[in-house]
Scaffold this motif. Sequence first.
Motif, PDB file in Angstrom:
ATOM      1  N   ASN A  61      33.542 -18.245 -75.423  1.00 35.07           N
ATOM      2  CA  ASN A  61      34.451 -19.280 -74.918  1.00 35.07           C
ATOM      3  C   ASN A  61      33.725 -20.344 -74.107  1.00 35.07           C
ATOM      4  O   ASN A  61      34.180 -21.482 -74.022  1.00 35.07           O
ATOM      5  CB  ASN A  61      35.527 -18.633 -74.038  1.00 35.07           C
ATOM      6  N   ASP A  62      32.593 -19.959 -73.507  1.00 36.63           N
ATOM      7  CA  ASP A  62      31.892 -20.885 -72.632  1.00 36.63           C
ATOM      8  C   ASP A  62      30.705 -21.559 -73.294  1.00 36.63           C
ATOM      9  O   ASP A  62      29.848 -22.123 -72.612  1.00 36.63           O
ATOM     10  CB  ASP A  62      31.427 -20.146 -71.371  1.00 36.63           C
ATOM     11  N   SER A  63      30.632 -21.512 -74.611  1.00 37.76           N
ATOM     12  CA  SER A  63      29.462 -22.067 -75.304  1.00 37.76           C
ATOM     13  C   SER A  63      29.235 -23.560 -75.015  1.00 37.76           C
ATOM     14  O   SER A  63      28.085 -23.980 -74.908  1.00 37.76           O
ATOM     15  CB  SER A  63      29.550 -21.827 -76.808  1.00 37.76           C
ATOM     16  N   PRO A  64      30.280 -24.414 -74.844  1.00 36.75           N
ATOM     17  CA  PRO A  64      30.008 -25.821 -74.499  1.00 36.75           C
ATOM     18  C   PRO A  64      29.294 -25.968 -73.155  1.00 36.75           C
ATOM     19  O   PRO A  64      28.374 -26.764 -73.021  1.00 36.75           O
ATOM     20  CB  PRO A  64      31.403 -26.455 -74.451  1.00 36.75           C
ATOM     21  N   SER A  65      29.708 -25.176 -72.156  1.00 37.16           N
ATOM     22  CA  SER A  65      29.072 -25.227 -70.838  1.00 37.16           C
ATOM     23  C   SER A  65      27.661 -24.664 -70.890  1.00 37.16           C
ATOM     24  O   SER A  65      26.747 -25.177 -70.234  1.00 37.16           O
ATOM     25  CB  SER A  65      29.910 -24.449 -69.816  1.00 37.16           C
ATOM     26  N   ILE A  66      27.477 -23.593 -71.661  1.00 40.30           N
ATOM     27  CA  ILE A  66      26.151 -22.994 -71.822  1.00 40.30           C
ATOM     28  C   ILE A  66      25.196 -24.006 -72.438  1.00 40.30           C
ATOM     29  O   ILE A  66      24.040 -24.137 -72.031  1.00 40.30           O
ATOM     30  CB  ILE A  66      26.236 -21.716 -72.684  1.00 40.30           C
TER      31      ILE A  66
ATOM     32  N   ILE B  89      19.994 -24.631 -68.048  1.00 34.91           N
ATOM     33  CA  ILE B  89      19.680 -23.316 -68.626  1.00 34.91           C
ATOM     34  C   ILE B  89      20.996 -22.621 -68.948  1.00 34.91           C
ATOM     35  O   ILE B  89      21.843 -22.448 -68.069  1.00 34.91           O
ATOM     36  CB  ILE B  89      18.859 -22.452 -67.641  1.00 34.91           C
ATOM     37  N   GLY B  90      21.180 -22.240 -70.212  1.00 30.46           N
ATOM     38  CA  GLY B  90      22.362 -21.487 -70.616  1.00 30.46           C
ATOM     39  C   GLY B  90      21.999 -20.028 -70.747  1.00 30.46           C
ATOM     40  O   GLY B  90      21.048 -19.674 -71.442  1.00 30.46           O
ATOM     41  N   ILE B  91      22.744 -19.159 -70.050  1.00 33.48           N
ATOM     42  CA  ILE B  91      22.465 -17.715 -70.056  1.00 33.48           C
ATOM     43  C   ILE B  91      23.687 -16.990 -70.592  1.00 33.48           C
ATOM     44  O   ILE B  91      24.785 -17.142 -70.063  1.00 33.48           O
ATOM     45  CB  ILE B  91      22.120 -17.202 -68.650  1.00 33.48           C
ATOM     46  N   ALA B  92      23.502 -16.206 -71.652  1.00 33.50           N
ATOM     47  CA  ALA B  92      24.617 -15.486 -72.269  1.00 33.50           C
ATOM     48  C   ALA B  92      24.598 -14.033 -71.853  1.00 33.50           C
ATOM     49  O   ALA B  92      23.616 -13.329 -72.061  1.00 33.50           O
ATOM     50  CB  ALA B  92      24.535 -15.598 -73.791  1.00 33.50           C
ATOM     51  N   MET B  93      25.693 -13.593 -71.242  1.00 26.84           N
ATOM     52  CA  MET B  93      25.872 -12.176 -70.940  1.00 26.84           C
ATOM     53  C   MET B  93      26.574 -11.567 -72.152  1.00 26.84           C
ATOM     54  O   MET B  93      27.785 -11.599 -72.270  1.00 26.84           O
ATOM     55  CB  MET B  93      26.754 -12.009 -69.711  1.00 26.84           C
ATOM     56  N   GLY B  94      25.836 -11.059 -73.087  1.00 23.03           N
ATOM     57  CA  GLY B  94      26.469 -10.515 -74.282  1.00 23.03           C
ATOM     58  C   GLY B  94      25.481  -9.755 -75.114  1.00 23.03           C
ATOM     59  O   GLY B  94      24.299 -10.071 -75.141  1.00 23.03           O
ATOM     60  N   SER B  95      25.945  -8.715 -75.801  1.00 23.26           N
ATOM     61  CA  SER B  95      25.053  -7.865 -76.594  1.00 23.26           C
ATOM     62  C   SER B  95      24.687  -8.540 -77.910  1.00 23.26           C
ATOM     63  O   SER B  95      25.016  -8.066 -78.995  1.00 23.26           O
ATOM     64  CB  SER B  95      25.718  -6.517 -76.839  1.00 23.26           C
TER      65      SER B  95
ATOM     66  N   VAL C 133      23.267 -15.903 -79.069  1.00 27.08           N
ATOM     67  CA  VAL C 133      21.876 -16.100 -79.487  1.00 27.08           C
ATOM     68  C   VAL C 133      21.616 -17.564 -79.825  1.00 27.08           C
ATOM     69  O   VAL C 133      20.563 -18.112 -79.522  1.00 27.08           O
ATOM     70  CB  VAL C 133      21.541 -15.190 -80.687  1.00 27.08           C
ATOM     71  N   GLU C 134      22.586 -18.225 -80.431  1.00 25.34           N
ATOM     72  CA  GLU C 134      22.369 -19.585 -80.918  1.00 25.34           C
ATOM     73  C   GLU C 134      22.496 -20.652 -79.822  1.00 25.34           C
ATOM     74  O   GLU C 134      21.739 -21.613 -79.795  1.00 25.34           O
ATOM     75  CB  GLU C 134      23.350 -19.893 -82.052  1.00 25.34           C
ATOM     76  N   THR C 135      23.457 -20.513 -78.908  1.00 27.32           N
ATOM     77  CA  THR C 135      23.729 -21.595 -77.960  1.00 27.32           C
ATOM     78  C   THR C 135      22.996 -21.453 -76.639  1.00 27.32           C
ATOM     79  O   THR C 135      22.808 -22.444 -75.939  1.00 27.32           O
ATOM     80  CB  THR C 135      25.243 -21.700 -77.644  1.00 27.32           C
ATOM     81  N   SER C 136      22.571 -20.266 -76.282  1.00 27.71           N
ATOM     82  CA  SER C 136      21.975 -20.056 -74.963  1.00 27.71           C
ATOM     83  C   SER C 136      20.461 -20.194 -75.002  1.00 27.71           C
ATOM     84  O   SER C 136      19.834 -20.133 -76.057  1.00 27.71           O
ATOM     85  CB  SER C 136      22.364 -18.675 -74.432  1.00 27.71           C
ATOM     86  N   ASP C 137      19.882 -20.360 -73.796  1.00 18.91           N
ATOM     87  CA  ASP C 137      18.426 -20.387 -73.645  1.00 18.91           C
ATOM     88  C   ASP C 137      17.890 -18.994 -73.351  1.00 18.91           C
ATOM     89  O   ASP C 137      16.763 -18.669 -73.687  1.00 18.91           O
ATOM     90  CB  ASP C 137      18.038 -21.325 -72.497  1.00 18.91           C
ATOM     91  N   ILE C 138      18.721 -18.193 -72.684  1.00 23.48           N
ATOM     92  CA  ILE C 138      18.346 -16.815 -72.335  1.00 23.48           C
ATOM     93  C   ILE C 138      19.511 -15.904 -72.706  1.00 23.48           C
ATOM     94  O   ILE C 138      20.664 -16.221 -72.408  1.00 23.48           O
ATOM     95  CB  ILE C 138      18.032 -16.680 -70.833  1.00 23.48           C
ATOM     96  N   VAL C 139      19.213 -14.783 -73.357  1.00 22.99           N
ATOM     97  CA  VAL C 139      20.247 -13.803 -73.705  1.00 22.99           C
ATOM     98  C   VAL C 139      19.957 -12.504 -72.965  1.00 22.99           C
ATOM     99  O   VAL C 139      18.840 -11.976 -73.039  1.00 22.99           O
ATOM    100  CB  VAL C 139      20.280 -13.522 -75.232  1.00 22.99           C
ATOM    101  N   LEU C 140      20.956 -12.010 -72.225  1.00 21.49           N
ATOM    102  CA  LEU C 140      20.844 -10.736 -71.515  1.00 21.49           C
ATOM    103  C   LEU C 140      21.529  -9.675 -72.375  1.00 21.49           C
ATOM    104  O   LEU C 140      22.747  -9.595 -72.443  1.00 21.49           O
ATOM    105  CB  LEU C 140      21.512 -10.828 -70.138  1.00 21.49           C
ATOM    106  N   MET C 141      20.714  -8.861 -73.067  1.00 22.46           N
ATOM    107  CA  MET C 141      21.239  -8.000 -74.118  1.00 22.46           C
ATOM    108  C   MET C 141      22.176  -6.907 -73.600  1.00 22.46           C
ATOM    109  O   MET C 141      23.055  -6.460 -74.314  1.00 22.46           O
ATOM    110  CB  MET C 141      20.085  -7.363 -74.900  1.00 22.46           C
ATOM    111  N   ARG C 142      22.009  -6.460 -72.344  1.00 20.63           N
ATOM    112  CA  ARG C 142      22.892  -5.413 -71.817  1.00 20.63           C
ATOM    113  C   ARG C 142      24.038  -5.993 -70.988  1.00 20.63           C
ATOM    114  O   ARG C 142      24.790  -5.241 -70.381  1.00 20.63           O
ATOM    115  CB  ARG C 142      22.100  -4.429 -70.935  1.00 20.63           C
TER     116      ARG C 142
END
Length: 582
Positions: free
Chosen positions: A479-484, A489-495, A501-510
């Motif tokens: 839902n927050d992909s536009p803000s990311i 720096i866009g950081i995704a909290m998601g597995s 993976v596509e929109t963020s700069d950093i992905v936190l896998m856990r």
Amino acid sequence: MWAMILASIVGGIPIMIQAYQALRNKVISIELLVSIAVIGAFFIGEYYESGIVTFLFLFGAYLERRTIEKTRKSVKSLVEMAPTTALLVDESGEAEEVDIEFVEKEDRLLVKTGSKVPVDGLVLVGEGFVDEATITGESFPVKKKVGDHVFAGTILNNGTLQIEAQRVGEDTTFGKIIELVEEAQDSKSVMEKFINKFSKYYTPVVLIFALVTYLFTQDIRLAITILVLGCPGALVIGVPVSNVTGIGNGAKHGVLIKGGEVMDRMNQVDTMVFDKTGTLTQGTTAVTTFISLEEEEEKSLAYLMAIEKESDHPLAKAIVAYLGEKNIRNPYPVQSTTVLEGRGIQAIVQEEEVLIGNERLLKEQALTIAPKTQKEIQAIKEQGNSIVLVTVSGELRFVIGVSDEIRPEAKKALMKLRKMGIKRFVMLTGDNQITAQAVATQLGIDEVKAELLPADKVKEVQKLKDTGHIVAFVGDGINDSPSIALADIGIAMGSGTDVAVETSDIVLMRSSFDELVHAFGLTRATIFNMRQNIGISLATVGLLFVGLFAGFIYMASGMFVHEASILFVILNGLRLMKFRVK
């Protein structure tokens, strides 16, 4: 002497070939400096110096290659973990082993104890514990049962599963992780780009300096020694080693950093902006209050169940779970559904209009709420609950309070981040102000903006950037992909979801705040390590020139010190492999 002559020829030829290839591309390389120095030393009879210089230069190049290979082990180990075969279940229920290339979407696959899950899929039959370390970096097994998702490359520790293939080959989460880390390690940081540009100008300057020295002193040995000592080897290798090692460390701990430029920007972040639901909170919501405003509620409850079962929103899942416990069925088919962004859902069931959403939705529809109900809603919000209102044909039927537990590690992690240099924490949420403020107070967040649509969040992020802040936005990646995408720096909290993976700069896998702390600490440590290596490299070249003109550094000893500095910056860079936030 003959041994040194042979060493000079055997060692010099590959160096000269590389110098020639660089010149063809109009690049004056380090190899050209060494080649000229070796040829010059050879023809003035300094065979020992020419032999030692070629050996040390090639040995340094060998160490560089071995170092890069070592730092890429995290990616190689991932590639080796990729499944190569799968057990395909046919219509009769028999399982046949096939190459992974022949598996297609919707195929039914059997996964036995101890084997790798071959694709991303959905569990159809069975249950067991799966080691998801390749995806999340967490080796603690996760229980999987019917309806759960499993990922390619993970290992079934015990139990037996039958799964339906949903994503295969390079489209799996595992495949995308490998691709992402490989691309990240090949990308260059701002510092690395600067060093490469610097060396293009630096090398010709050394050549000119050596030529001018010879013209003034007529000392060919001194001019040749300047060429050898002026090689910026440690400078060129030091920054890439730090960059690649830092990214490798992140991959090992479930933090996917998309390249060196992300390292640079993350190191400068002073403001972190968070979404609430699923980011600061667990995302595992539960209904705490359910108020019915009608006596004959069975039909309205069935409408509610039918609509919410079609939604993947955390609030909808909580309501479905609550109604399921009350044995509410959904015999009425939903005729149409419209998602109203940031407000709720508008649906038609049995020719009646049903609205499910927040207070903003009712205001837009010009629907009034009785004063008594308003007080009840206020009391629910003050307890830290989110509000869901349900109307049928323009009449308010249900008031639902839904709570979402704050992540237990969040407060401690935010305190760590503040000590590490983050100056400001901001929460942007679509939830009501009272609930949002309750969460922010518990976590020590500086500023709260509530009741926002996704477009409003984008505007708030832009405002922060316009005032000079370097902003990291932490969200769920959907839902927050536009803000990311907009944040520095866009950081995704998601597995590892596709959008994350596509929109963020950093992905936190856990989806862990410990990973967020590790990511910020790692980027700071990596940039500091790069600066250390640059300082060591420049200091070494400076000291060598001082020693040369002072008369206690010569060609062979200078080359030894030069190569020792390369080994030193390599070892310094490799320290990042063991980095953990204290």
